[in-house]
Write a protein that holds these residues in place. Structure first.
Motif, PDB file in Angstrom:
ATOM      1  N   GLU A 247     163.761  13.648  42.666  1.00  0.00           N
ATOM      2  CA  GLU A 247     163.618  14.146  40.998  1.00  0.00           C
ATOM      3  C   GLU A 247     163.749  13.452  40.099  1.00  0.00           C
ATOM      4  O   GLU A 247     163.756  13.424  39.751  1.00  0.00           O
ATOM      5  CB  GLU A 247     164.890  14.789  41.627  1.00  0.00           C
ATOM      6  N   ARG A 248     164.537  11.925  40.449  1.00  0.00           N
ATOM      7  CA  ARG A 248     164.810  10.384  39.566  1.00  0.00           C
ATOM      8  C   ARG A 248     164.531   9.188  40.471  1.00  0.00           C
ATOM      9  O   ARG A 248     165.514   8.394  40.915  1.00  0.00           O
ATOM     10  CB  ARG A 248     166.195  10.818  38.434  1.00  0.00           C
ATOM     11  N   ILE A 249     163.699   9.290  40.798  1.00  0.00           N
ATOM     12  CA  ILE A 249     163.404   8.046  41.413  1.00  0.00           C
ATOM     13  C   ILE A 249     163.378   6.858  40.399  1.00  0.00           C
ATOM     14  O   ILE A 249     162.484   6.153  39.509  1.00  0.00           O
ATOM     15  CB  ILE A 249     161.773   7.547  42.120  1.00  0.00           C
ATOM     16  N   GLY A 265     164.091   1.549  51.478  1.00  0.00           N
ATOM     17  CA  GLY A 265     164.041   0.280  51.158  1.00  0.00           C
ATOM     18  C   GLY A 265     165.746  -0.244  50.769  1.00  0.00           C
ATOM     19  O   GLY A 265     166.482  -0.471  51.430  1.00  0.00           O
ATOM     20  N   LYS A 266     166.425   0.842  50.539  1.00  0.00           N
ATOM     21  CA  LYS A 266     167.987   0.693  50.011  1.00  0.00           C
ATOM     22  C   LYS A 266     168.572   0.787  51.946  1.00  0.00           C
ATOM     23  O   LYS A 266     169.404  -0.504  52.158  1.00  0.00           O
ATOM     24  CB  LYS A 266     168.548   1.928  49.726  1.00  0.00           C
ATOM     25  N   LEU A 267     168.191   1.417  52.787  1.00  0.00           N
ATOM     26  CA  LEU A 267     168.449   1.046  54.267  1.00  0.00           C
ATOM     27  C   LEU A 267     167.923   0.159  54.798  1.00  0.00           C
ATOM     28  O   LEU A 267     168.752  -0.516  55.319  1.00  0.00           O
ATOM     29  CB  LEU A 267     168.370   1.850  54.930  1.00  0.00           C
ATOM     30  N   PHE A 337     173.775   9.264  48.392  1.00  0.00           N
ATOM     31  CA  PHE A 337     173.642  10.194  47.665  1.00  0.00           C
ATOM     32  C   PHE A 337     173.063   9.445  46.977  1.00  0.00           C
ATOM     33  O   PHE A 337     173.000   8.234  46.279  1.00  0.00           O
ATOM     34  CB  PHE A 337     173.836  11.306  46.668  1.00  0.00           C
ATOM     35  N   GLU A 338     170.945   9.257  46.372  1.00  0.00           N
ATOM     36  CA  GLU A 338     170.359   8.031  45.981  1.00  0.00           C
ATOM     37  C   GLU A 338     169.019   8.591  44.572  1.00  0.00           C
ATOM     38  O   GLU A 338     168.207   9.694  45.273  1.00  0.00           O
ATOM     39  CB  GLU A 338     169.608   7.212  47.315  1.00  0.00           C
ATOM     40  N   ASP A 339     169.379   8.427  43.759  1.00  0.00           N
ATOM     41  CA  ASP A 339     168.266   8.633  42.910  1.00  0.00           C
ATOM     42  C   ASP A 339     168.080  10.214  42.995  1.00  0.00           C
ATOM     43  O   ASP A 339     167.015  10.699  43.025  1.00  0.00           O
ATOM     44  CB  ASP A 339     166.817   8.381  43.081  1.00  0.00           C
ATOM     45  N   PHE A 340     168.776  11.143  42.478  1.00  0.00           N
ATOM     46  CA  PHE A 340     169.055  12.270  42.151  1.00  0.00           C
ATOM     47  C   PHE A 340     169.208  12.787  40.913  1.00  0.00           C
ATOM     48  O   PHE A 340     170.171  11.739  40.715  1.00  0.00           O
ATOM     49  CB  PHE A 340     169.780  13.372  43.167  1.00  0.00           C
ATOM     50  N   ASP A 361     175.988   6.390  44.791  1.00  0.00           N
ATOM     51  CA  ASP A 361     174.903   4.865  44.686  1.00  0.00           C
ATOM     52  C   ASP A 361     174.810   4.224  43.134  1.00  0.00           C
ATOM     53  O   ASP A 361     175.156   4.073  42.341  1.00  0.00           O
ATOM     54  CB  ASP A 361     173.816   4.076  45.914  1.00  0.00           C
ATOM     55  N   ASP A 362     173.807   5.306  42.327  1.00  0.00           N
ATOM     56  CA  ASP A 362     173.455   5.332  41.262  1.00  0.00           C
ATOM     57  C   ASP A 362     174.835   5.589  39.664  1.00  0.00           C
ATOM     58  O   ASP A 362     174.532   4.773  39.050  1.00  0.00           O
ATOM     59  CB  ASP A 362     172.531   6.636  40.848  1.00  0.00           C
ATOM     60  N   ILE A 363     175.500   6.538  40.552  1.00  0.00           N
ATOM     61  CA  ILE A 363     177.169   6.347  39.033  1.00  0.00           C
ATOM     62  C   ILE A 363     177.980   5.586  40.084  1.00  0.00           C
ATOM     63  O   ILE A 363     178.161   4.795  39.149  1.00  0.00           O
ATOM     64  CB  ILE A 363     177.821   7.865  39.945  1.00  0.00           C
TER      65      ILE A 363
HETATM   66 MG   LIG Z   1     169.721   4.620  42.764  1.00  0.00          MG
END
Ligand SMILES: [Mg+2]
Ligand SMILES: O=C([O-])CC(=O)C(=O)O
Length: 647
Positions: A247-249, A265-267, A337-340, A361-363
């Motif tokens: 939802e928020r890439i 990519g992250k992995l 969790f990534e890019d929610f 990761d984003d927080i």
């Molecule tokens: Mg991210």
């Protein structure tokens, strides 16, 4: 039902120095590794399938009598003593290991098409004889080092970043070890190709460049069947999952199912930068629809063509997913969790942080990397964190996450209450400065930052009123640090700290060049996406990259290798501290507040060790006894992409 066993004959360990604890674990593991169930497995549901691009073979029994073979055991044996052993020891039930299809040996033509085992022209003469490869390859035998040279030339010939990305993905699908060797050996050059910023464009165009399905897709169609879906994944010893709902890439918004590029990519960075073996990594995209009209109207869109499910429907799917992951892989699997989008990111973290090993990761990852940069920058500007004033543009996951971690660290350093130190940190969102008069209408994660102040409508006014020493962009809005804003920062501070964190490059709040030029070369600058060095008035400035890629690979490794069961904020502080300690005098002399990525594996080992040490101290680590030298232990756990020899 029948079964047979084959052995993996691997002679190149590429790793050494395991502790006796590892040896014990290795013995335990090797028994299990020698067994490869041939066909069919547990039930009548046995079938042929596609395993990372290679057809699973229905091998005739007489074929199985041959002695030399390459079995489907991935890297487990060579990295024995590493995290996978930790994982292997506490498996709840053997049920986790029953696959619904047969697993077979690879040889000949199939071996060349299995990315886990393929070595291309690096197969030796003996291997070509033993594994039915004669005639399937041209006669030349070329070592991996030479293949790396050839591949980097191949990637460099493309001018367009997306083409470089596709060449790298193609290699990953063809020869996994060569992919990782290339990435590790040329990390500075290739990180922007497989990761930010190019991965953003890849996600936007995923439908049209989509060639091989990567990762696991769990959509609303799979509701009620998520455990079965997880069982379809070919690897069983999963240690890290990166999951998005698209939802928020990055700063690009809702890309729905096409967000898959991000977990993939992250992995690949978990492996290349943190040494977690590829087969232990599982990229997942949860597809609950998309609100992106363009994608909904695109015939090449790969996801569900419906608007996003929300509320109870969303929560139920996520809960089924979280439960199924724990049941399938045990409680020590790390879920990143990534890019929610903000609304789900905070809720998911809050809901599952006490029952699962989760990390956003984003927080949290971004917070940890920024805190490290700030701690390092104190060497250049002087003072303590408490002496600085912080202003953010953007009050979402990254902004409030960073703000909270700065406050936590400052509070620890000064013994002042958290509420008190928060007053030095100010955030601006789309409606202006966050102040107490707005409190009632604010989302819950913004409320701690609503301080007493008259309303301020825009960033420039906020800079002039608050007079920050540090300006941090987490808005997802490109070019919002205008000339006036940076000039104002430069008029207030001798050395303004300016962090332009939004990704990809198009969303960066300012460019490196703008930051240096508009501050007359005085800014200490770092950005989320990479910028090349800038020459200003005869001096070369090298911008740093304040990207969570510095933290999550080492952080995850630290959790896995210590068998940590929950993420505590102190572990994030430990990661920041370790990263900041890796910035050398030579880096400072260039104005850098992050070490270069070239040393990232060493950096990751130090981060992993510090995180694990803290986890042991807090009683969160379950791998006992605690290894004596955690840095060495982390290094010994790391996957190395050197080819193995097959006998
Ligand atoms: Mg991210
Ligand atoms: O992926 C990156 O480069 C950093 C990140 O997590 C984001 O921007 O969401």
């Amino acid at each position: 039902m029948f079964s047979s066993t084959r052995c993996a004959f691997l002679s190149n360990s590429g790793l050494g120095g395991c502790s006796s604890l590892c040896d014990a674990a290795q013995k335990k593991r090797s028994t299990r590794l020698r067994v490869v169930s041939m066909t069919p497995s547990s039930s009548s549901s046995s079938r042929s399938g596609d395993r990372n691009g290679s057809v699973v073979m229905e091998t005739p029994l007489k074929e199985l009598k041959k002695e030399s073979t390459v079995a489907d055991v991935d890297d487990n044996a060579i990295s024995a003593g590493g995290p996978q052993d930790v994982y292997g020891e506490d498996r709840a039930t053997e049920d986790h290991f029953v696959t619904p299809w047969s697993v077979s040996v690879a040889s000949g033509y199939t071996l060349l098409r299995d990315p886990h085992f393929n070595k291309g022209l690096a197969f030796t003469e003996d291997e070509r004889d033993a594994h039915y490869l004669r005639g399937l390859l041209p006669p030349s035998v070329i070592p991996q080092e030479t293949q790396v040279k050839k591949m980097i030339q191949h990637v460099r010939q493309y001018q367009v970043p997306l083409q470089k990305y596709m060449a790298m993905m193609d290699l990953q699908e063809r020869n996994e070890r060569l992919f990782y060797k290339l990435l590790i050996d040329h990390v500075e050059e290739l990180l922007p190709v497989v990761y930010t910023p190019t991965v953003g464009e890849a996600c936007q165009k995923y439908g049209s460049i989509f060639m091989h399905p990567q990762g696991l897709y769990i959509s609303l169609k799979e509701k009620g069947k998520i455990r079965e879906v997880l069982r379809n994944w070919p690897e069983k010893n999963i240690q890290v999952i990166v999951v998005t709902d698209g939802e928020r890439i990055l700063g690009l918004g809702d890309l729905g199912c096409q967000g898959m590029g991000i977990p993939v990519g992250k992995l690949s960075l978990y492996t290349a930068l943190g040494g977690v073996r590829p087969s232990a990594c599982l990229p997942i995209t949860i597809d609950v629809g998309t609100n992106n009209e363009k994608l909904l109207n695109d015939e090449l869109y790969i996801g569900l063509k419906q608007r996003r499910a929300t509320g109870q429907e969303y929560a139920e799917l996520m809960h089924e997913f979280m439960t199924a992951v724990k049941q399938t892989y045990g409680e020590k699997v790390l879920i990143q969790f990534e890019d929610f989008a903000n609304h789900n990111a905070f809720n998911l973290l809050e809901k599952y942080r006490s029952t699962h090993l989760v990390f956003n990761d984003d927080i949290q990852g971004t917070a940890s990397v920024v805190l490290a940069g700030l701690v390092a920058s104190l060497k250049l500007v002087g003072g303590n964190l408490a002496d600085h004033r912080f202003l953010f543009l953007g009050a979402g996951e990254a902004g409030t996450g960073i703000a909270e971690l700065i406050a936590l660290e400052t509070s620890k350093q000064t013994n002042a209450p958290l509420e008190e130190v928060r007053k030095n940190i100010w955030l601006v969102d789309s409606k202006g400065l966050i102040v107490s008069s707005r409190k009632d209408s604010l989302q819950h994660f913004k409320k701690p930052w609503a301080h007493e102040h008259e309303p301020v409508k825009n960033l420039l006014d906020a800079v002039n009123k608050i007079k920050p020493t540090v300006l941090i962009g987490t808005s997802g809005q490109g070019r919002t640090f205008t000339k006036e804003v940076i000039e104002a920062m430069a008029s207030i501070n001798k050395r303004p700290i300016i962090l332009s964190l939004s990704n990809p490059t198009s969303q960066s709040e300012c460019t490196a060049e703008e930051a240096y030029k508009w501050s007359q070369g005085r800014a200490i600058f770092a950005s989320g996406s990479p910028f090349p060095p800038v020459e200003y008035e005869g001096k070369v400035f090298v911008p740093g990259q304040a990207n969570n890629a510095y933290i999550f690979p080492g952080f995850g490794l630290g959790l896995i290798m210590s068998g940590t069961i929950r993420v505590h904020d102190d572990l994030l502080l430990a990661a920041s501290e370790a990263l900041a300690a890796q910035v050398s005098q030579e880096n400072f002399d260039k104005g850098l507040i992050y070490p270069p990525f070239t040393n990232i594996r060493k950096i990751s080992a130090h981060i992993a060790a510090n995180v694990a040490a803290k986890a042991y101290e807090l009683g969160l680590a379950t791998r006992l006894p605690q290894p004596k030298d955690l840095v060495k232990f982390a290094e010994s756990c790391m996957y190395t992409p050197a080819y193995r020899s097959y006998r």
